[in-house]
Structures are given as C-alpha cells and as structure tokens.
Design a protein around this motif. Structure first.
Motif, PDB file in Angstrom:
ATOM      1  N   MET A   1       0.840  -1.190   0.000  1.00 39.17           N
ATOM      2  CA  MET A   1       0.000   0.000   0.000  1.00 39.17           C
ATOM      3  C   MET A   1       0.875   1.240   0.000  1.00 39.17           C
ATOM      4  SD  MET A   1      -3.107  -0.199   2.756  1.00 39.17           S
ATOM      5  CE  MET A   1      -4.672  -0.699   2.116  1.00 39.17           C
ATOM      6  N   THR A   2       0.435   2.228  -0.729  1.00 42.46           N
ATOM      7  CA  THR A   2       1.132   3.508  -0.667  1.00 42.46           C
ATOM      8  C   THR A   2       0.670   4.245   0.588  1.00 42.46           C
ATOM      9  OG1 THR A   2      -0.580   4.702  -1.888  1.00 42.46           O
ATOM     10  CG2 THR A   2       1.174   3.653  -3.200  1.00 42.46           C
ATOM     11  N   GLY A   3       1.373   5.310   0.935  1.00 42.10           N
ATOM     12  CA  GLY A   3       0.971   6.106   2.082  1.00 42.10           C
ATOM     13  C   GLY A   3      -0.428   6.663   1.917  1.00 42.10           C
ATOM     14  N   ARG A   4      -0.738   7.098   0.705  1.00 40.12           N
ATOM     15  CA  ARG A   4      -2.076   7.650   0.422  1.00 40.12           C
ATOM     16  C   ARG A   4      -3.144   6.584   0.617  1.00 40.12           C
ATOM     17  NH1 ARG A   4      -5.919   8.736  -3.653  1.00 40.12           N
ATOM     18  NH2 ARG A   4      -6.581  10.908  -3.654  1.00 40.12           N
ATOM     19  N   GLU A   5      -2.913   5.410   0.066  1.00 42.17           N
ATOM     20  CA  GLU A   5      -3.877   4.312   0.209  1.00 42.17           C
ATOM     21  C   GLU A   5      -4.043   3.923   1.682  1.00 42.17           C
ATOM     22  OE1 GLU A   5      -3.043   2.051  -4.053  1.00 42.17           O
ATOM     23  OE2 GLU A   5      -1.861   1.511  -2.280  1.00 42.17           O
ATOM     24  N   ARG A   6      -2.947   3.898   2.419  1.00 37.34           N
ATOM     25  CA  ARG A   6      -2.971   3.548   3.836  1.00 37.34           C
ATOM     26  C   ARG A   6      -3.807   4.538   4.637  1.00 37.34           C
ATOM     27  NH1 ARG A   6       2.114   3.594   4.297  1.00 37.34           N
ATOM     28  NH2 ARG A   6       2.300   1.446   3.632  1.00 37.34           N
TER      29      ARG A   6
END
Length: 72
Positions: A1-6
């Motif tokens: 997961m990217t930071g944004r998705e997280r």
C-alpha cells in the motif's frame, strides 16, 4: 500500500497494511529552521515534507478545498 492508500483506508474504516504514521511536524520544522537548529540530516531542508520523507512517514496534507454551490 502507498501512504495515500494507507491513510485513506484508515480514514474510511478500512484495513490498512500497517498503522499510518503521519506526524504533524510543521510547527517544529519551521521553529527549528528559523533558528538554525534542525538536525544535521535536515539542515538543507526547505519544507516539512522533506523531514517527513526522511522519517518514512505517510504524508497527510491538509489542503483547503473550495466548494462551489450552483444556483438553481
């Protein structure tokens, strides 16, 4: 997961892969930058995003939104 998705998963009640880590360093960063007391690894940084990146943090940007209401 990217930071944004997280971050979005956590904010929307989903299951992120790890606990999001998004500290608010803005006041700390500008205080120490103005006084020349940033740690040596951040001495050349000009924006708090650089400090967050160095920490491996997820960046939570609080950007103003403009809402336009259409007239009927």
């Amino acid at each position: 997961m990217t930071g944004r998705e997280r971050l979005l998963a956590a904010l929307h009640g989903g299951q992120p892969d790890t606990v999001p880590f998004a500290p608010n360093l803005y006041h700390w960063f500008y205080y120490h930058r103005a006084r020349g007391t940033l740690p040596p690894t951040l001495a050349s940084a000009i924006h708090p995003y650089e400090a967050l990146h160095a920490l491996g943090a997820d960046i939570l940007a609080r950007l103003p939104h403009v809402f336009v209401q259409e007239r009927v």
